[in-house]
Design an enzyme around this catalytic site. Structure first.
Site: not given
Lengths: 144, 598
Positions: B220, B223, B331
């Protein structure tokens, strides 16, 4: 030394924290060795200027010329507290929307944060903002 | 709103980098109520001995064809169905489901992992990277692993989606981007391997995919401007086996879809477990959006963002890919791995990849040894962005007025959380239906801004205050479970919920569908054929975890964690601010295990 910008590497004066402006994020520097203590995110400090008569007594005692200082790391999940709610004049965390009131000892006023932001007493010495001690508590989240 | 970072002079005292010692020890997160957790059957008090004799090693054979009573991986089987063949609990007796035992995890935030069960031993991971091993029948704690996470961790998504099992080991991918192997019998750490540097924004929340002696994980951090990859480690030693980036380096195929240095910080994270076709020996991974969010700041298709990629399980070599949508600006991560199933089209059986996309389209692709073909796709929620799909390739054309750009506020549907975010859909071979947890009637808006990349810092291409959401006028619901007959390509039933829905779906051989997902804390069972509600139970918190089913001593159980947080909580905050409401969904995790009352 972290970060970019015109004022990088310079000491912060009260003039760098004007009233009515969003907080300034800074790192401390060791007064003896001049080593910038930016090795850990947990050393990030938020500086913001408030009207002294808006501050609660405890916060006022830690402030200098209306400038108050808090840990810049959220007590919920450890994110950088980078947002400023200009209408309510509160700190806000971008990760999970916790909000903190800089005029009231960093109290939690919204979101999941379990406790207020650690406070840092400041004073002004020779026109420069200096820390008057350590944080009142452990910065960042408390690992379960 | 962030000002220049500069220095503050320190007077007589330094600012502490660590806490006083008195604050370090024995902290636990409060708020884990178990009210209402009545015990229908008293748990036996005897402690199960998980000795060498009683723990059944997990082999490749067992992972390919698990016994009906077991749930050995994230979606139980490599094809990603989320289906248990157990049929003792069915439409007639589901109303008699009662809790058999509960267990308080001791932590708050979003519990998302399935209870994974191997011959009577249950493994559950929780936020803060804790693993609990319990006797599945009784709830007796066998061991507990609790990772000491770095105190300067930036936990944007404080969660974990489950462990992987292989031989006598349990694997956990951690928030500080390590993979840890635990002894399944004792919880002792056997090896601990750093996958990447958490200080640069890498972290892991997915359940590892384990096959043929390899533990495969993705990272991950989209962002925070990471460069995504899938990493395989040797299951016995933790030694790196292969690593495949989701963004090609200059000169590699696909690198022409990135300009300048944008590939270095282009995101394309992989944060949901891949599926696996043992015949083709291909693992299929869904990939995240590109970073930062504004496509106009990184022109090009940005391969392999918002795609499915097929990686050889032995070498990691990318054999095929399909990009669902190019130059993502919404997104819309497409991280859910595709579901491997057979679909009938025009009298032909297609070995397919089925994916209900965050972009609001339900995709059917064909999987082959060296390619992925487009079959068809159609919207399953309101979608205002795609004007047309190329009938041959599936490449969408966009309504450019609905594509977020730098310097202008742009609205689009569905919202940035998509028609379905990460909570997995489930496929039931008996009913022939695919069950999709969806959010309808939500649209979003974004105003793009330009900001330099800084390692380990949020890098969204928008200010948080400029992320908008709206609810369709006059709408009565947001959450849904949709059932689709994938052979006809038609939706056959829809259940609606006033609340938004973040509930992963379980379906069973008894013809049932189980899911929570709503802010009212209910866990529910539906008739898989008709969608008729059969049962519900109010739990301690909201359920955003993957439910599982298992059997011990001939009794079928349904298990799920209840523990609200992360994006379900975030969407609640967005809805509350639209409505001027405050919705208090309690936090704190509890494992629930249900069986039919006898």
């Amino acid at each position: 030394m972290a970060a970019a910008g015109a004022r990088t590497g310079q000491f912060i004066t009260p003039g760098d924290v004007p009233a009515g402006q969003p907080p300034v994020t800074v790192y401390p520097v060791d007064p003896g060795s001049r080593v910038v203590r930016d090795g850990s995110r947990l050393n990030q400090i938020l500086l913001v200027r408030c009207a002294p008569d808006e501050l609660d007594e405890e916060t006022r005692a830690r402030s200098a010329d209306g400038v108050v200082a808090y840990s810049g790391v959220c007590t919920h999940a450890g994110c950088d507290v980078t947002l400023w709610q200009s209408e309510t004049r509160r700190f806000r965390c971008p990760c999970h929307e916790s909000e903190f009131d800089p005029r009231d000892s960093g109290r939690v006023v919204g979101g999941p944060a379990p406790r207020r932001l650690p406070r840092l007493a400041v004073k002004i010495v020779d026109g420069v903002i200096v820390a008057g001690g350590g944080f009142t508590g452990r910065p960042g989240f408390q690992p379960g | 709103m962030r000002s220049t970072r500069t220095l503050i002079g320190v007077g007589s005292l330094l600012v502490a980098t660590t806490a006083p010692a008195t604050l370090l020890g024995g902290c636990t997160t409060p708020g884990t109520g178990t009210s209402g957790a009545t015990m229908a059957q008293p748990a036996p008090r005897a402690r199960l001995t998980v000795g060498a004799a009683s723990y059944t090693p997990v082999t490749d054979q067992r992972l390919v064809s698990p016994e009906a009573e077991n749930w050995l991986m994230y979606r139980r089987t490599y094809d990603g169905w989320g289906y248990s063949p157990l049929d003792q609990i069915d439409a007639r007796n589901a109303k008699d489901l009662v809790p058999v035992w509960t267990f308080s995890t001791g932590v708050a935030e979003g519990h998302q992992a399935p209870p994974i069960v191997n011959n009577g031993v249950m493994f559950v991971s929780t936020p803060q990277n804790q693993v609990l091993a319990l006797e599945a029948k009784s709830g007796e704690l066998l061991w507990r692993y609790k990772r000491e996470l770095p105190e300067d961790l930036f936990q944007l998504h404080p969660t974990n989606r489950g462990v992987g099992l292989y031989e006598d080991k349990v694997y956990l991918a951690t928030l500080d981007a390590h993979v840890v192997a635990l002894d399944a019998k004792t919880g002792k750490v056997l090896w601990d391997r750093t996958v990447e540097d958490y200080k640069k924004g890498y972290y892991m929340t997915l359940a590892p995919l384990v096959a043929k002696g390899k533990v495969m994980v993705g990272v991950s951090g989209g962002e925070l401007g990471v460069r995504g990859f899938v990493q395989a480690l040797d299951a016995r030693t933790g030694a790196p086996a292969w690593k495949t980036f989701t963004i090609p380096a200059p000169g590699e195929p696909g690198s022409e879809t990135w300009k300048g240095d944008s590939w270095k910080t282009g995101g394309v994270s992989v944060w949901i477990t891949g599926s696996y076709d043992p015949q083709l020996n291909l693992t299929y991974w869904g990939t995240g959006n590109a970073a930062q969010w504004m496509g106009d700041q990184r022109p090009g298709d940005n391969l392999y963002s918002a795609s499915v990629i097929a990686l050889d399980a032995d070498t990691g070599k990318m054999r095929a890919h399909h990009q669902y949508h190019w130059n993502d600006s919404w997104d819309w991560d497409e991280v859910s791995a595709p579901i491997l199933m057979d679909v009938q089209r025009g009298g032909r059986t297609i070995k397919s990849l089925v994916h209900p996309g965050r972009n609001g389209y339900l995709w059917v692709l064909e999987r082959r040894a060296d390619s992925i073909g487009f079959v068809d796709a159609k919207p399953y929620v309101k979608q205002t962005v795609f004007t047309k799909l190329d009938p041959r390739t599936g490449r969408p054309e966009y309504d450019e007025t609905k594509k977020p750009v730098t310097g202008k506020k742009v609205g689009f549907c569905p919202s940035l959380w998509g028609g379905k975010d990460w909570p997995p859909a489930a496929y039931n071979p008996k009913t022939g239906y695919l069950y999709i947890p969806t959010n309808e009637n939500l649209c979003g808006s974004l105003l793009g801004t330009e900001k330099p990349y800084e390692a380990g810092k949020l890098w969204l291409g928008t200010e948080i205050k400029d992320i908008g959401m709206s609810v369709a006028d006059g709408s009565k619901h947001i959450g849904e479970i949709q059932a689709w007959d994938m052979n006809t390509g038609q939706r056959v039933w829809t259940r609606t919920f006033e609340s938004h829905n973040w509930g992963p779906v379980l379906t069973t051989g008894g013809g049932l569908v189980f899911a929570g997902g709503t802010n009212d804390r209910y866990f529910r069972a539906f008739d898989g054929k008709t969608g008729e509600p059969l049962w519900q139970w109010r739990t301690n918190s909201g359920i955003t975890a993957v439910p599982s089913s298992f059997a011990v001593d001939g009794v079928q159980y349904i298990a799920v964690q209840s523990g609200w947080g992360v994006d379900a909580q975030r969407m609640q905050g967005a809805l509350d601010s639209i409505r001027g409401a405050t919705t208090d969904v309690p936090q704190g995790g509890v494992i629930w295990v249900f069986a039919v009352k006898r």
